[in-house]
Write a protein that holds these residues in place. Structure first.
Motif, mmCIF file in Angstrom:
data_model
loop_
_atom_site.group_PDB
_atom_site.id
_atom_site.type_symbol
_atom_site.label_atom_id
_atom_site.label_comp_id
_atom_site.label_asym_id
_atom_site.label_seq_id
_atom_site.Cartn_x
_atom_site.Cartn_y
_atom_site.Cartn_z
ATOM 1 N N CYS A 51 -3.332 -8.911 6.662
ATOM 2 C CA CYS A 51 -4.535 -9.013 7.490
ATOM 3 C C CYS A 51 -4.272 -10.012 8.616
ATOM 4 O O CYS A 51 -4.013 -11.196 8.350
ATOM 5 N N TRP A 64 -3.543 -1.933 3.253
ATOM 6 C CA TRP A 64 -3.793 -1.882 1.805
ATOM 7 C C TRP A 64 -2.626 -1.182 1.129
ATOM 8 O O TRP A 64 -2.038 -0.243 1.685
ATOM 9 N N GLN A 68 -5.500 -4.506 9.388
ATOM 10 C CA GLN A 68 -5.614 -4.661 7.943
ATOM 11 C C GLN A 68 -4.829 -3.543 7.270
ATOM 12 O O GLN A 68 -4.869 -2.389 7.711
ATOM 13 N N VAL A 125 -9.260 -3.292 -3.011
ATOM 14 C CA VAL A 125 -10.258 -4.362 -2.946
ATOM 15 C C VAL A 125 -9.827 -5.413 -1.937
ATOM 16 O O VAL A 125 -10.582 -5.768 -1.017
ATOM 17 N N ASN A 126 -8.617 -5.910 -2.095
ATOM 18 C CA ASN A 126 -8.097 -6.923 -1.186
ATOM 19 C C ASN A 126 -7.012 -6.308 -0.314
ATOM 20 O O ASN A 126 -6.298 -5.394 -0.721
ATOM 21 N N THR A 127 -6.860 -6.844 0.862
ATOM 22 C CA THR A 127 -5.867 -6.345 1.806
ATOM 23 C C THR A 127 -4.495 -6.911 1.478
ATOM 24 O O THR A 127 -4.369 -8.027 0.952
ATOM 25 N N THR A 128 -3.470 -6.144 1.789
ATOM 26 C CA THR A 128 -2.092 -6.622 1.626
ATOM 27 C C THR A 128 -1.683 -7.483 2.806
ATOM 28 O O THR A 128 -1.073 -8.535 2.642
#
Length: 643
Positions: free
Chosen positions: A356, A344, A342, A351-354
């Motif tokens: 994954c 970021w 994962q 908050v959300n992964t770039t």
């Protein structure tokens, strides 16, 4: 309207035909309109000069140039000159070589026209620069093949030096950015400092300490400036030490009874990995088994800056076993226990992964290392599922290549890129059926194994390829750190230590054997009293031979030596004339002078003989008669007034 396709054929230089035969063949060549060779050469040169003059006009701003004069060549004279100079064998060889030249044909040319000599001559004149692109491609492929063949020579492993950390496995290894020092951490809680400038050929560390008490050292890393060291141990609190090992910061510990990890001030579980910011000397990143990554900022505030949560497939919590920044600090990557990778973006909210990838590695096996390349476009991961994978960040769905059969027992086994990103290096743990563990080198372009080096009869855990020293440092499971270097390509580092001989230090204090004191024993059986080294040094100080005392000053010259008064004439006169008849200090000087008064009056020696001829006769006043009284004194003023 259909246009003819351009076909390719071979160009030959027909030097064996006469000009008449060439002209006949040109007239019979498929109905093309042929032109004179000199006219064709003039046209080519005119086009070239037009392009050149147009370029100069654009650059220099000149409106026009003078009349162009085309250079005329006589092709027949050139061919005749080549025939006279070159032997027939070389002409045949030249014809054979010319058959391999490829060039474009006219659009309406048939396959039969390619055999005619006129068509071949036209191919040569109309497209002389056709094979340049293909030759460039061939040169590039040959250069690539040469580079791949030269990869083993780029590995610095001609010489090796061994450093003994201890007897247990060395789990952490880090190098100073300048290449002056390295630090190592072991499973036996010890941390050793190695200074290449101060070490000799014995390769001993100058400092050993336990920064985290009874916790094994899992990861070490120098800051970008090299003045601080990040220590990741089995504890929940990371520490920052200075260059000499003194503590500067200890992170806060979180509250383990709070379920929301974003509301705690620190980690609540064991740390797994950590790293410094690539260019911010006060910011670092830590990962722990509590399912969070934490960014710490500042040495004074001792507070966390950001909290990143790692999530599994169904949104549940998963732990990160490895973390790292990329080279420009725009991405944070984490390898998790569930086998996922994962990332970021640091410029956005965490908050959300770039990126994954859930099935990057086998589920349940830790990703022990995650490393970005120096160029920043590739990512390498090492896992306990006996694999190492190379990823491209531009296409992150599938790995570029997977290397298997790389056995690993430790959860800190890592991999690293070479300084030029041409190779990927990793080590293996010792399998049961082998006697030596190896270090593997793989190419990042062809994915083939470049080299395999046997290291030791133990596990290979950490690998560090220092980009500035061009030296390889490998830590093993038996407490040994090996340094590989090249005598020609490597600089400083271990090369400074191997040339210094090890000198044993002199013991200042010696513990003597127990002695029985017998004060009434005979001198023959009496034992000498044991003395400490300090007493021996004091006694040797009193001995002029052992202490090498310089010669004392002398009062008179002897043996070629001059006395302390010197060797000048004045010192000689003072010593032999003045001091030989000196007057004692306790004698009265008047009496000493009057002692010679009678002798000087009877036998004058110094003054009277010198002035005897010119000295006037002394005339003294005669004595007055007794009856005459002296004249009266001056009367006082009072007496005069009375009279």
């Amino acid at each position: 309207m259909q246009r003819g396709k351009i076909s390719f054929g071979k160009i030959q230089l027909n030097v064996s035909k006469t000009p008449a035969e060439t002209k006949t063949s040109e007239q019979d060549a498929g109905g093309f309109k042929k032109m004179d060779k000199q006219q064709m050469i003039r046209q080519i040169e005119d086009v070239a000069e037009d392009l050149e003059s147009q370029h100069l006009k654009e650059v220099m701003g000149i409106s026009g140039f003078g009349r162009k004069a085309a250079k005329v060549f006589d092709i027949n004279e050139q061919i005749a000159k080549a025939r006279t100079v070159a032997p027939p064998v070389q002409e045949q060889q030249a014809e054979d070589d010319d058959e391999d030249i490829i060039g474009p044909l006219p659009p309406t040319a048939d396959s039969e026209d390619q055999k005619q000599p006129g068509a071949e001559t036209e191919k040569q004149t109309t497209a002389p620069n056709a094979p340049d692109g293909e030759e460039d491609n061939e040169d590039d492929s040959e250069a690539d093949s040469d580079d791949e063949e030269s990869l083993p020579r780029r590995i610095p492993y001609t010489h090796e030096v061994q450093m003994q950390h201890g007897s247990r496995a060395v789990l952490a290894l880090a190098g100073d950015p300048s290449g002056a020092r390295i630090v190592s951490g072991s499973i036996d809680y010890d941390m050793c400092f190695w200074d290449f400038v101060g070490m000799d050929s014995s390769m001993r560390s100058f400092r050993q300490l336990q920064p985290c008490e009874n916790h094994p050292i899992r990861s070490l890393q120098y800051s970008v400036t090299g003045d601080m060291i990040l220590v990741i141990s089995g504890n929940a609190q990371a520490k920052v030490l200075d260059r000499d090992g003194f503590e500067k910061l200890e992170c806060c510990k979180g509250d383990q009874y709070i379920s929301d990890m974003t509301r705690t001030k620190g980690h609540v579980a064991q740390l797994t990995s950590g790293c410094w910011h690539p260019f911010n000397r006060e910011q670092f990143l830590t990962a722990a088994l509590d399912g969070t990554l934490r960014v710490w900022q500042g040495l004074r505030s001792k507070e966390q800056l950001q909290v990143i949560k790692t999530r599994a497939q169904g949104g549940l919590r998963t732990s990160a076993s490895a973390c790292n920044y990329n080279r420009d600090a725009t991405l944070i990557a984490a390898g998790c226990v569930d086998g996922s990778i994962q990332t970021w973006d640091t410029r956005k909210m965490f908050v959300n992964t770039t990126h994954c990838v859930r099935s990057a590695h086998q589920k349940g096996s830790e990703i022990t290392s995650i490393v970005f390349s120096y160029m920043g476009q590739q990512l390498a991961t090492r896992s306990n599922d006996e694999t190492m994978k190379l990823w491209d960040l531009r296409n992150f769905k599938q790995p570029m290549h997977t290397w298997s059969n790389l056995f690993s027992r430790y959860d800190t086994t890592d991999c690293c890129f070479s300084p030029d990103d041409r190779m990927l290096v990793t080590g293996e743990s010792l399998p049961k059926d082998q006697t030596e563990a190896h270090l593997y080198f793989y190419s990042t372009k062809t994915f083939e194994q470049v080299q395999r080096i046997p290291v030791a009869n133990s596990h290979v855990i950490k690998t560090l390829w220092h980009p500035k020293l061009n030296q390889l440092f490998v830590s093993c499971g038996n407490g040994i750190i090996k340094c590989y270097y090249d005598e020609q390509r490597s600089i400083r580092g271990a090369k400074l230590c191997v040339v210094k001989t090890h000198r044993k230090r002199q013991q200042m204090e010696m513990v003597g054997v127990s002695q029985i004191i017998t004060p009434h024993a005979l001198p023959l059986f009496r034992q000498e009293k044991t003395r400490s080294s300090r007493k021996k040094m004091e006694k040797a100080r009193m001995d002029p031979v052992k202490s090498k005392r310089p010669d004392l000053p002398i009062t008179s010259g002897q043996g070629g030596r001059v006395a302390s008064s010197g060797g000048t004439l004045s010192s000689y006169v003072i010593r032999n004339l003045g001091l030989s008849k000196r007057v004692d200090d306790d004698q009265d000087p008047r009496e000493a002078i009057l002692k010679f008064a009678k002798d000087a009056a009877e036998n004058p020696y110094w003054i009277a003989p010198a002035y005897k001829q010119t000295q006037p006769k002394a005339i003294f006043s005669e004595k007055l008669p007794t009856d005459e009284s002296p004249p009266s004194a001056k009367k006082s003023k009072t007496e005069t007034d009375a009279t």
